[in-house]
Design a protein around this motif. Structure first.
Motif, mmCIF file in Angstrom:
data_model
loop_
_atom_site.group_PDB
_atom_site.id
_atom_site.type_symbol
_atom_site.label_atom_id
_atom_site.label_comp_id
_atom_site.label_asym_id
_atom_site.label_seq_id
_atom_site.Cartn_x
_atom_site.Cartn_y
_atom_site.Cartn_z
ATOM 1 N N VAL A 216 29.914 39.139 22.557
ATOM 2 C CA VAL A 216 30.204 40.547 22.827
ATOM 3 C C VAL A 216 30.353 40.658 24.341
ATOM 4 N N LEU A 217 31.572 40.855 24.794
ATOM 5 C CA LEU A 217 31.854 40.884 26.233
ATOM 6 C C LEU A 217 31.869 42.339 26.720
ATOM 7 N N VAL A 218 31.060 42.638 27.739
ATOM 8 C CA VAL A 218 30.986 43.983 28.294
ATOM 9 C C VAL A 218 31.583 43.957 29.701
ATOM 10 N N LEU A 219 32.728 44.610 29.869
ATOM 11 C CA LEU A 219 33.368 44.732 31.187
ATOM 12 C C LEU A 219 32.777 45.932 31.914
ATOM 13 N N VAL A 220 32.304 45.727 33.151
ATOM 14 C CA VAL A 220 31.687 46.819 33.907
ATOM 15 C C VAL A 220 32.128 46.754 35.363
ATOM 16 N N GLU A 221 31.943 47.885 36.080
ATOM 17 C CA GLU A 221 32.341 47.940 37.485
ATOM 18 C C GLU A 221 31.329 47.251 38.395
ATOM 19 N N GLY A 222 30.020 47.382 38.084
ATOM 20 C CA GLY A 222 28.995 46.825 38.958
ATOM 21 C C GLY A 222 27.818 46.291 38.172
ATOM 22 N N SER A 223 26.838 45.752 38.895
ATOM 23 C CA SER A 223 25.697 45.099 38.251
ATOM 24 C C SER A 223 24.685 46.084 37.663
ATOM 25 N N VAL B 296 35.391 43.272 22.887
ATOM 26 C CA VAL B 296 35.301 43.607 24.306
ATOM 27 C C VAL B 296 34.948 45.086 24.427
ATOM 28 N N LEU B 297 33.843 45.371 25.131
ATOM 29 C CA LEU B 297 33.396 46.750 25.372
ATOM 30 C C LEU B 297 33.553 47.014 26.858
ATOM 31 N N HIS B 298 34.286 48.057 27.204
ATOM 32 C CA HIS B 298 34.640 48.316 28.597
ATOM 33 C C HIS B 298 33.979 49.632 29.018
ATOM 34 N N ILE B 299 33.116 49.583 30.035
ATOM 35 C CA ILE B 299 32.409 50.785 30.506
ATOM 36 C C ILE B 299 32.931 51.161 31.890
ATOM 37 N N ILE B 300 33.328 52.430 32.040
ATOM 38 C CA ILE B 300 33.898 52.890 33.311
ATOM 39 C C ILE B 300 33.156 54.132 33.814
ATOM 40 N N ASP B 301 33.315 54.410 35.118
ATOM 41 C CA ASP B 301 32.910 55.697 35.692
ATOM 42 C C ASP B 301 34.115 56.633 35.640
ATOM 43 N N MET B 302 33.871 57.929 35.362
ATOM 44 C CA MET B 302 34.996 58.860 35.306
ATOM 45 C C MET B 302 35.437 59.321 36.700
ATOM 46 N N HIS C 235 30.808 40.970 32.283
ATOM 47 C CA HIS C 235 31.786 40.512 33.273
ATOM 48 C C HIS C 235 31.942 41.635 34.294
ATOM 49 N N ILE C 236 31.398 41.421 35.500
ATOM 50 C CA ILE C 236 31.341 42.472 36.522
ATOM 51 C C ILE C 236 32.599 42.430 37.391
ATOM 52 N N GLN C 237 33.247 43.582 37.532
ATOM 53 C CA GLN C 237 34.499 43.655 38.277
ATOM 54 C C GLN C 237 34.294 43.860 39.785
ATOM 55 N N HIS C 238 33.116 44.346 40.177
ATOM 56 C CA HIS C 238 32.835 44.627 41.599
ATOM 57 C C HIS C 238 33.885 45.567 42.190
ATOM 58 N N GLY C 239 34.201 46.620 41.446
ATOM 59 C CA GLY C 239 35.174 47.592 41.930
ATOM 60 C C GLY C 239 35.839 48.311 40.776
ATOM 61 N N ASP C 240 36.827 49.122 41.129
ATOM 62 C CA ASP C 240 37.518 49.973 40.160
ATOM 63 C C ASP C 240 38.750 49.256 39.614
ATOM 64 N N LYS D 82 47.286 47.392 30.747
ATOM 65 C CA LYS D 82 46.908 46.494 29.652
ATOM 66 C C LYS D 82 46.868 45.042 30.135
ATOM 67 N N SER D 83 47.787 44.684 31.015
ATOM 68 C CA SER D 83 47.783 43.330 31.569
ATOM 69 C C SER D 83 46.608 43.120 32.515
ATOM 70 N N VAL D 84 46.285 44.169 33.296
ATOM 71 C CA VAL D 84 45.166 44.061 34.230
ATOM 72 C C VAL D 84 43.861 43.793 33.471
ATOM 73 N N ILE D 85 43.625 44.588 32.420
ATOM 74 C CA ILE D 85 42.390 44.413 31.626
ATOM 75 C C ILE D 85 42.441 43.080 30.877
ATOM 76 N N GLY D 86 43.601 42.763 30.307
ATOM 77 C CA GLY D 86 43.746 41.487 29.598
ATOM 78 C C GLY D 86 43.489 40.301 30.514
ATOM 79 N N ASN D 87 43.976 40.389 31.757
ATOM 80 C CA ASN D 87 43.737 39.300 32.710
ATOM 81 C C ASN D 87 42.258 39.152 33.046
ATOM 82 N N ALA D 88 41.552 40.286 33.109
ATOM 83 C CA ALA D 88 40.107 40.226 33.373
ATOM 84 C C ALA D 88 39.384 39.518 32.225
#
Length: 240
Positions: free
Chosen positions: A9-16, A80-86, A38-43, A56-62
Motif C-alpha cells: 500500500v503506497l502512500v504518496l505525501v508532500e512531507g514526513s 496508491v493512496l495520495h494525500i495532499i494539502d488543499m 513515498h515523500i515528495q518533499h514539496g508540492d 497523470k504523468s507526473v504522479i505516474g512517474n512518482a
C-alpha cells in the motif's frame, strides 16, 4: 517480490509529517499489507519546472520512481493512496486580497488569502488555477499507470497542521516535532480524531461528495479532511 510476500500500500505525501501521523496506525490495521510512504518533499501538483507535463504523468512517474528504487513491479502494489494539502486552491480570485502592510508573502485566513502586492496575487491565482485543475483530474481517477494500480486522492485542508492544531500558518521548523508530540499523546485512533474534520456528507458516494464540498467557494481554506475515507477504502478493497 515472491508470491507469499505482502502487497504494497503506497502512500504518496508532500512531507514526513503525514508518515509520522499515519504509518503506525495503518501498519497495525492492515498487517496483511506492506505499508510504504513515498515523500515528495514539496508540492507535486504545482511545479514551475515542469509546466507542460500532464499531471497523470507526473504522479505516474512518482509511483514508478518508488517502484524502481524499491524493486517492485506494478503487480506487487495493492493500491496508491495520495494525500495532499488543499492550500485554499479552490477559492475564487476575489478571495485573494492585497494587504500592503503585510510583511509575509502569503497569509491564510478562514475566508481569504492575503498578499502584500499585485505580483504575489497573480502568482497565487496562477498556482490555484493549476493546482485545482490538476486535482480535478486526479480526484476523478480510480487507477494509475495504465489502469494497472488502484488509486485514490485524499486531502487535508488547508494543510495537516490546520486540521490537527487549528494552526492557519504553521512555522516550517516546528511542524515535525509538533506532529510527533501530537501522535504520542493522542488517546484515540487517528482515524477517529480526523473524523471530526470530515465535511458534512449526505449522499451515497462519500468520496465524491467530500471533494465536492471542499471545492465550494472558500471551503478549501477551512478545517476539513477526508483522510478517514482512506482507511475505509483499504478496508473495502481488502475484503473487510
Amino acid at each position: 517480490m515472491t508470491s507469499n510476500q505482502k502487497k504494497v500500500v503506497l502512500v504518496l505525501v508532500e512531507g514526513s509529517c503525514e508518515e509520522v501521523l499515519l504509518y503506525n496506525r495503518l501498519r497495525t490495521l492492515f498487517q496483511q499489507h506492506n505499508i510504504r510512504f513515498h515523500i515528495q518533499h514539496g508540492d507535486i501538483l504545482y511545479d514551475l519546472d515542469r509546466p507542460e507535463e500532464h499531471i497523470k504523468s507526473v504522479i505516474g512517474n512518482a509511483v514508478n520512481e518508488f517502484m524502481i528504487k524499491s524493486k517492485f513491479r506494478p503487480e506487487d502494489v495493492f493500491c496508491v493512496l495520495h494525500i495532499i494539502d488543499m492550500d485554499g486552491c479552490f477559492i475564487p480570485e476575489d478571495a485573494i486580497v492585497i494587504d500592503d502592510t503585510q510583511k509575509e508573502l502569503t497569509v491564510y485566513h478562514e475566508d481569504r488569502i492575503t498578499v502584500p502586492h499585485e505580483k504575489q496575487k497573480q502568482q497565487i491565482a496562477a498556482r490555484n488555477a493549476d493546482r485545482s485543475t490538476n486535482i480535478n483530474i486526479m480526484k476523478g481517477l480510480d487507477t494509475i499507470l495504465s489502469s494497472k494500480i488502484d488509486y485514490r486522492m485524499y486531502y487535508f485542508s488547508r494543510n495537516l497542521e490546520h486540521v490537527l492544531f487549528k494552526e492557519p500558518n504553521p512555522e516550517k521548523e516546528r511542524k515535525f516535532p509538533e506532529v510527533e508530540r501530537f501522535i504520542e499523546q493522542l488517546e484515540m485512533p487517528i482515524e477517529d480524531f480526523l473524523q471530526e474534520s470530515m465535511p458534512l456528507l449526505t449522499g451515497m458516494d462519500p468520496y465524491t461528495e467530500s471533494w465536492n464540498r471542499i471545492s465550494e467557494r472558500t471551503a478549501s481554506l477551512q478545517q476539513y479532511s477526508n483522510v478517514p475515507l482512506l482507511f475505509e477504502f483499504v478496508k473495502l478493497q481488502s475484503g473487510f
